[in-house]
Design a protein around this motif. Structure first.
Motif, mmCIF file in Angstrom:
data_model
loop_
_atom_site.group_PDB
_atom_site.id
_atom_site.type_symbol
_atom_site.label_atom_id
_atom_site.label_comp_id
_atom_site.label_asym_id
_atom_site.label_seq_id
_atom_site.Cartn_x
_atom_site.Cartn_y
_atom_site.Cartn_z
ATOM 1 N N CYS A 260 0.851 -1.267 -0.039
ATOM 2 C CA CYS A 260 0.008 0.116 -0.090
ATOM 3 C C CYS A 260 0.626 1.191 0.005
ATOM 4 C CB CYS A 260 -0.964 0.082 1.324
ATOM 5 S SG CYS A 260 -2.209 -1.280 1.145
ATOM 6 N N GLU A 261 2.217 1.232 -0.012
ATOM 7 C CA GLU A 261 2.927 2.308 -0.046
ATOM 8 C C GLU A 261 2.714 2.962 -1.284
ATOM 9 O OE1 GLU A 261 6.957 1.026 0.081
ATOM 10 O OE2 GLU A 261 6.897 0.632 2.329
ATOM 11 N N ALA A 262 2.929 4.507 -1.262
ATOM 12 C CA ALA A 262 2.368 5.331 -2.283
ATOM 13 C C ALA A 262 3.612 5.103 -3.553
ATOM 14 C CB ALA A 262 2.494 6.747 -1.745
ATOM 15 N N ILE A 263 3.613 4.058 -4.204
ATOM 16 C CA ILE A 263 4.573 4.018 -5.349
ATOM 17 C C ILE A 263 3.946 4.402 -6.551
ATOM 18 C CG2 ILE A 263 5.740 2.077 -4.155
ATOM 19 C CD1 ILE A 263 4.432 0.021 -6.098
ATOM 20 N N ASP A 264 4.679 4.367 -7.477
ATOM 21 C CA ASP A 264 4.230 4.940 -8.864
ATOM 22 C C ASP A 264 3.349 3.974 -9.408
ATOM 23 O OD1 ASP A 264 4.841 4.808 -12.077
ATOM 24 O OD2 ASP A 264 4.627 6.818 -11.331
ATOM 25 N N GLU A 265 2.177 4.127 -9.792
ATOM 26 C CA GLU A 265 1.159 3.127 -10.324
ATOM 27 C C GLU A 265 1.697 2.635 -11.578
ATOM 28 O OE1 GLU A 265 -1.657 2.152 -8.867
ATOM 29 O OE2 GLU A 265 -1.024 3.543 -7.205
ATOM 30 N N ALA A 266 2.186 3.453 -12.434
ATOM 31 C CA ALA A 266 2.928 2.805 -13.712
ATOM 32 C C ALA A 266 4.073 1.804 -13.422
ATOM 33 C CB ALA A 266 3.328 3.798 -14.432
ATOM 34 N N GLU A 267 4.661 2.003 -12.332
ATOM 35 C CA GLU A 267 5.779 0.964 -12.038
ATOM 36 C C GLU A 267 5.235 -0.244 -11.422
ATOM 37 O OE1 GLU A 267 8.208 1.151 -8.015
ATOM 38 O OE2 GLU A 267 9.105 2.551 -9.492
ATOM 39 N N TYR A 268 3.934 -0.217 -10.637
ATOM 40 C CA TYR A 268 3.184 -1.374 -9.971
ATOM 41 C C TYR A 268 2.733 -2.094 -11.185
ATOM 42 C CZ TYR A 268 1.171 -4.467 -6.706
ATOM 43 O OH TYR A 268 0.798 -5.511 -5.807
ATOM 44 N N LEU B 189 3.504 -6.101 -12.233
ATOM 45 C CA LEU B 189 2.563 -7.152 -12.424
ATOM 46 C C LEU B 189 2.517 -7.908 -13.975
ATOM 47 C CD1 LEU B 189 -0.607 -5.950 -10.681
ATOM 48 C CD2 LEU B 189 0.734 -7.660 -9.758
ATOM 49 N N GLU B 190 2.733 -6.929 -14.954
ATOM 50 C CA GLU B 190 3.195 -7.529 -16.151
ATOM 51 C C GLU B 190 4.281 -8.464 -16.409
ATOM 52 O OE1 GLU B 190 1.094 -7.376 -18.565
ATOM 53 O OE2 GLU B 190 -0.233 -5.719 -18.102
ATOM 54 N N ILE B 191 5.440 -7.980 -15.670
ATOM 55 C CA ILE B 191 6.543 -9.021 -15.359
ATOM 56 C C ILE B 191 6.087 -10.142 -14.706
ATOM 57 C CG2 ILE B 191 8.718 -9.326 -14.535
ATOM 58 C CD1 ILE B 191 8.615 -7.331 -16.651
ATOM 59 N N LEU B 192 5.220 -10.321 -13.695
ATOM 60 C CA LEU B 192 4.828 -11.309 -13.061
ATOM 61 C C LEU B 192 3.972 -12.385 -14.066
ATOM 62 C CD1 LEU B 192 4.149 -13.224 -10.783
ATOM 63 C CD2 LEU B 192 2.114 -11.538 -10.224
ATOM 64 N N LEU B 193 3.067 -11.564 -14.968
ATOM 65 C CA LEU B 193 2.344 -12.555 -15.845
ATOM 66 C C LEU B 193 3.242 -13.050 -16.843
ATOM 67 C CD1 LEU B 193 -1.009 -10.398 -16.130
ATOM 68 C CD2 LEU B 193 -0.512 -12.425 -14.666
ATOM 69 N N THR B 194 4.236 -12.510 -17.283
ATOM 70 C CA THR B 194 5.442 -13.025 -18.282
ATOM 71 C C THR B 194 6.121 -14.108 -17.795
ATOM 72 O OG1 THR B 194 5.560 -10.710 -19.232
ATOM 73 C CG2 THR B 194 7.034 -12.116 -19.858
#
Length: 249
Positions: free
Chosen positions: A116-124, A128-133
């Protein structure tokens, strides 16, 4: 108020996670708990939760199946697993939240805090895209997400030649003369990569056995396939040699 959905087929675990969230995160609205991928997808589309507590294996599919059915990732994820699963490394390589069941309360609280840390949404979304790959790739070809200078960078596991312990973290030496400083100790990556042909050959070095060209017993060096030589501790020679011939035909 942030909304959280628990996706877990074990009723006891649903209750445990729910109680932890109510006690430690009273600012969350708990949407409830579901057991199936199909149920979770429906609620995600209807309620747009901010956080998922998501078991990897579910009766009608996996956490990866669920993510592939959701068009937009407007949420963070903490993954859970209760048994050995080859997909655990895919999750950890992608640098997203993960806890192993059974877990201590503090493990889940820390994972939720980090998610829940305020990280950049595009980065998150990138993670997730890397995870699915990764979920669809053989182990040696998976991508690893490294935190680098306030951002993240993904590199192929197979492109990493060796890791070097340095002050404040470690340096990943990558093919084509590239290197990345990572503010995490080398022992973290030694453990993370242990099942994928990486081995500590010296107190300061962890080597990718698949990228070794030869072992120099006399000079106690490991010669990499791109030409560099890294130290080989004398007492590690036989272990590295044995593991090298087990992995490389």
């Amino acid at each position: 108020m942030k909304k959280v959905l628990i996706v877990e087929d074990d009723r006891v675990m649903q209750k445990i996670v729910g109680e932890i969230l109510r006690h430690h995160f009273p600012e969350f609205e708990l949407l409830g708990a579901v057991s199936l991928v199909s149920e979770a997808v429906e609620i995600i589309h209807e309620e747009t939760p901010d956080l998922l507590i998501l078991d990897i294996a579910l009766p009608d599919g996996t956490a990866f199946d669920l993510l592939q059915k959701v068009e937009f990732y407007n949420f963070k994820v903490v993954f859970m697993s209760g048994h050995e699963d080859f997909r655990e490394e895919a999750i950890q390589f992608s640098a997203v939240g993960f806890v192993k069941k059974p877990f201590d309360v503090s493990d889940l609280v820390l994972a939720v805090d980090k998610a829940c840390e305020a990280i950049d949404e595009a980065e998150y979304h990138y993670k997730l895209e890397i995870l699915l790959t990764n979920a669809n790739l053989p182990a040696a070809s998976q991508m690893v997400v490294f935190p680098v200078e306030g951002m993240v960078k993904a590199v192929s596991l197979s492109s990493i030649l060796f890791g070097e312990a340095v002050a404040g973290g470690s340096v990943m030496h990558i093919e084509n003369g590239q290197s990345l400083f990572v503010p995490r100790p080398l022992r973290y990556y030694e453990q993370l990569f242990a099942n994928f042909g990486f081995l500590r050959c010296h107190p300061l070095y962890v080597v990718n056995l698949r990228r070794i060209e030869s072992l120099d017993e006399k000079n106690t060096l490991v010669w990499m396939d791109e030409g560099s030589g890294i130290p080989l501790e004398a007492r590690k020679y036989e272990t590295v040699k044995k593991r090298y011939y087990e992995i490389v035909p």
